[in-house]
Motif scaffolding. Structure first.
Motif, short mmCIF file in Angstrom:
data_model
loop_
_atom_site.label_atom_id
_atom_site.label_comp_id
_atom_site.label_asym_id
_atom_site.label_seq_id
_atom_site.Cartn_x
_atom_site.Cartn_y
_atom_site.Cartn_z
N ALA A 319 0.85 -1.19 0.00
CA ALA A 319 0.00 0.00 0.00
C ALA A 319 0.89 1.24 0.00
O ALA A 319 1.96 1.25 0.61
N GLU A 320 0.43 2.28 -0.68
CA GLU A 320 1.22 3.50 -0.77
C GLU A 320 0.39 4.72 -0.40
O GLU A 320 -0.76 4.86 -0.80
N ILE A 321 1.00 5.61 0.38
CA ILE A 321 0.40 6.89 0.72
C ILE A 321 0.74 7.89 -0.37
O ILE A 321 1.90 8.01 -0.77
N VAL A 322 -0.27 8.62 -0.84
CA VAL A 322 -0.08 9.63 -1.87
C VAL A 322 -0.56 10.97 -1.33
O VAL A 322 -1.68 11.07 -0.80
N LEU A 323 0.26 12.00 -1.46
CA LEU A 323 -0.13 13.35 -1.08
C LEU A 323 -0.57 14.09 -2.33
O LEU A 323 0.05 13.98 -3.39
N VAL A 324 -1.68 14.83 -2.20
CA VAL A 324 -2.23 15.55 -3.34
C VAL A 324 -2.50 17.00 -2.95
O VAL A 324 -2.71 17.33 -1.79
N ARG A 325 -2.49 17.84 -3.98
CA ARG A 325 -2.82 19.25 -3.81
C ARG A 325 -3.93 19.61 -4.76
O ARG A 325 -3.96 19.12 -5.91
N GLN A 326 -4.85 20.44 -4.33
CA GLN A 326 -5.94 20.85 -5.19
C GLN A 326 -5.42 21.75 -6.30
O GLN A 326 -4.72 22.72 -6.06
N GLU A 327 -5.73 21.38 -7.52
CA GLU A 327 -5.37 22.19 -8.69
C GLU A 327 -6.61 22.37 -9.54
O GLU A 327 -7.08 21.42 -10.17
N GLN A 328 -7.18 23.57 -9.51
CA GLN A 328 -8.46 23.85 -10.14
C GLN A 328 -9.50 22.88 -9.59
O GLN A 328 -9.76 22.88 -8.40
N SER A 329 -10.07 22.03 -10.41
CA SER A 329 -11.11 21.12 -9.92
C SER A 329 -10.61 19.70 -9.72
O SER A 329 -11.40 18.78 -9.51
N GLY A 330 -9.30 19.49 -9.73
CA GLY A 330 -8.76 18.14 -9.62
C GLY A 330 -7.73 18.01 -8.51
O GLY A 330 -7.36 18.98 -7.85
N TRP A 331 -7.28 16.75 -8.29
CA TRP A 331 -6.21 16.46 -7.35
C TRP A 331 -4.91 16.26 -8.12
O TRP A 331 -4.83 15.42 -9.01
N LEU A 332 -3.90 17.04 -7.79
CA LEU A 332 -2.57 16.90 -8.39
C LEU A 332 -1.68 16.10 -7.44
O LEU A 332 -1.40 16.56 -6.33
N PRO A 333 -1.23 14.89 -7.83
CA PRO A 333 -0.32 14.13 -6.97
C PRO A 333 1.03 14.86 -6.86
O PRO A 333 1.63 15.23 -7.87
N ILE A 334 1.46 15.11 -5.63
CA ILE A 334 2.75 15.80 -5.45
C ILE A 334 3.78 14.93 -4.75
O ILE A 334 4.96 15.28 -4.71
N GLY A 335 3.35 13.81 -4.17
CA GLY A 335 4.28 12.92 -3.51
C GLY A 335 3.70 11.53 -3.42
O GLY A 335 2.57 11.36 -2.97
N VAL A 336 4.47 10.54 -3.87
CA VAL A 336 4.02 9.15 -3.84
C VAL A 336 5.10 8.30 -3.19
O VAL A 336 6.23 8.28 -3.67
N GLY A 337 4.76 7.60 -2.12
CA GLY A 337 5.73 6.70 -1.50
C GLY A 337 6.76 7.42 -0.66
O GLY A 337 6.70 7.40 0.56
N ASP A 338 7.72 8.08 -1.31
CA ASP A 338 8.74 8.85 -0.60
C ASP A 338 8.29 10.30 -0.54
O ASP A 338 8.09 10.94 -1.58
N LEU A 339 8.16 10.84 0.67
CA LEU A 339 7.56 12.16 0.85
C LEU A 339 8.57 13.10 1.51
O LEU A 339 9.14 12.78 2.55
N SER A 340 8.76 14.26 0.91
CA SER A 340 9.65 15.26 1.48
C SER A 340 8.89 16.14 2.46
O SER A 340 7.65 16.15 2.50
N LEU A 341 9.61 16.92 3.26
CA LEU A 341 8.97 17.86 4.16
C LEU A 341 8.16 18.89 3.37
O LEU A 341 7.10 19.34 3.83
N ASP A 342 8.64 19.25 2.20
CA ASP A 342 7.90 20.20 1.37
C ASP A 342 6.58 19.59 0.91
O ASP A 342 5.55 20.26 0.86
#
Length: 374
Positions: A319-342
């Motif tokens: 299983a993998e944790i994915v971080l997303v950011r809202q971009e207009q009306s969608g989810w933009l994946p910004i980090g998958v698996g390995d996540l930075s502090l940013d």
């Protein structure tokens, strides 16, 4: 359910680990806390309002309290004389019996004992009716929901001084990092407090004996350790769990966070988080948060469904944790698996790719758990 038997080199599935930890777990008993200590905690069952809010019709504006029937047909060209001088009311003031509207100051002329209205009004105009805020019979707080400022406003308006909440006691054991840092322990402590838990923090040296001595479940509902979960010479948390006879599994099929360990002492769950912030973050949301939700009686964690703006690829079997950011009306994946502090600070939400999935295609609607309050 039989306990998972840990085996060297074999990762326990996230689903199996979570099922073992949740097995037999129930919500903690409600406690009463002052309103100033209640924000962020999870509301419990509470008495219903005996009287509506407001209890009587009240002025919503400053003006003249009147009976709408007495000014029917009034206009600037045909003012209606009033048999009795109207009463002036300030916003929030209770209206006298029979009054069902409030007119602004310049819509009524008062010269000595003679008064006249220059407009008519419908019943309810310029007022807040009895029960318009909260009807009688409604609960003072809503059970199973995290209390916000508006919930506390309603409780104060109802005259409450305290409120019933479910707030589990969590013991966090900060296993000394090799660099002496407590950043991750502080991070996890803040997350748990924000979820409504009462957290006490203890330090432990990075050896099995020291950690074992701190593994007490006395007067606590969950134990969380931070650090010492790897497979190196100075990683002794899983060994400490084993020495206490509490270890269920060491190594969870979760990325990041695969070196996490889980255990139980009696009915109390123990989750050992890795010391790296991104790995601890992942294990917290995948394992700790669901346990806190069960202990607090939280009914639902806020999610939002949006289409992915970009494909997410994932390896089958973990299983993998994915971080997303809202971009207009969608989810933009910004980090998958390995996540930075940013990644952690810029993310608006997170989602989990199950271990049996290869990921999600671009444009696919996905539910993500919100990390920030709007």
């Amino acid at each position: 359910m039989s306990r998972i038997q840990p085996s060297n080199g074999v990762l326990t599935s996230l689903e199996a680990a979570l099922a073992e930890l949740l097995d037999g777990l129930v919500a903690v008993a409600p406690i009463s806390v002052p309103l100033e200590q209640a924000r962020g905690r999870i509301g419990a069952e509470t008495a219903a309002l005996v009287h509506p809010l407001p209890e009587r019709n009240r002025a919503a504006i400053d003006g003249w309290a009147l009976r709408s029937l007495d000014i029917a047909g009034a206009s600037p060209y045909s003012p209606v004389p009033l048999m009795n001088a109207p009463a002036w009311v300030e916003a929030g003031e209770a209206l006298a019996d029979g009054c069902d509207c409030v007119l602004k100051a310049d819509l009524v002329e008062l010269i000595g004992p003679i008064a006249q209205a220059f407009t008519d009004a419908i019943p309810g105009e310029g007022i807040r009716r009895a029960g318009e805020d909260i009807a009688a019979g409604r609960p003072v707080v809503i059970a199973g929901r995290q209390l916000c400022a508006a919930d506390l406003l309603a409780a104060r308006a109802a005259g409450a001084k305290t409120v019933a909440v479910r707030s589990p006691n969590v013991r966090l054991i900060d296993v000394a990092a090799t660099d002496g840092s407590s950043l991750t322990a502080e991070f996890i402590t803040e997350l748990m407090k924000a979820a409504g838990a009462c957290v006490s923090v203890e330090m432990a040296a990075r050896d099995a004996r020291s950690i074992t001595e701190t593994l007490s479940v006395h007067q606590c509902d969950m134990v969380v350790t931070v650090g010492g979960t790897g497979f190196g010479r100075f990683d002794a948390t899983a060994e400490a769990l084993s020495l206490r006879g509490a270890l269920i599994a060491h190594g969870i099929a979760l990325r990041p966070g695969c070196t996490a360990a889980i255990g139980k002492l009696g009915a109390v769950a123990i989750i050992a988080l890795p010391g790296a912030p991104d790995q601890a973050f992942a294990v917290y949301h995948a394992l700790v948060q669901p346990i806190l939700d069960r202990l607090t009686g939280l009914t639902a964690r806020p999610t939002t469904a949006r289409p992915l703006t970009r494909k997410i690829s994932s390896a089958v079997g973990i299983a993998e944790i994915v971080l997303v950011r809202q971009e207009q009306s969608g989810w933009l994946p910004i980090g998958v698996g390995d996540l930075s502090l940013d990644h952690l600070r810029m993310a608006d939400a997170w989602l989990l790719i199950a271990g049996d999935s290869e990921g999600h295609a671009a444009g696919m609607p996905v539910e993500a758990f919100l990390l920030r309050m709007n």
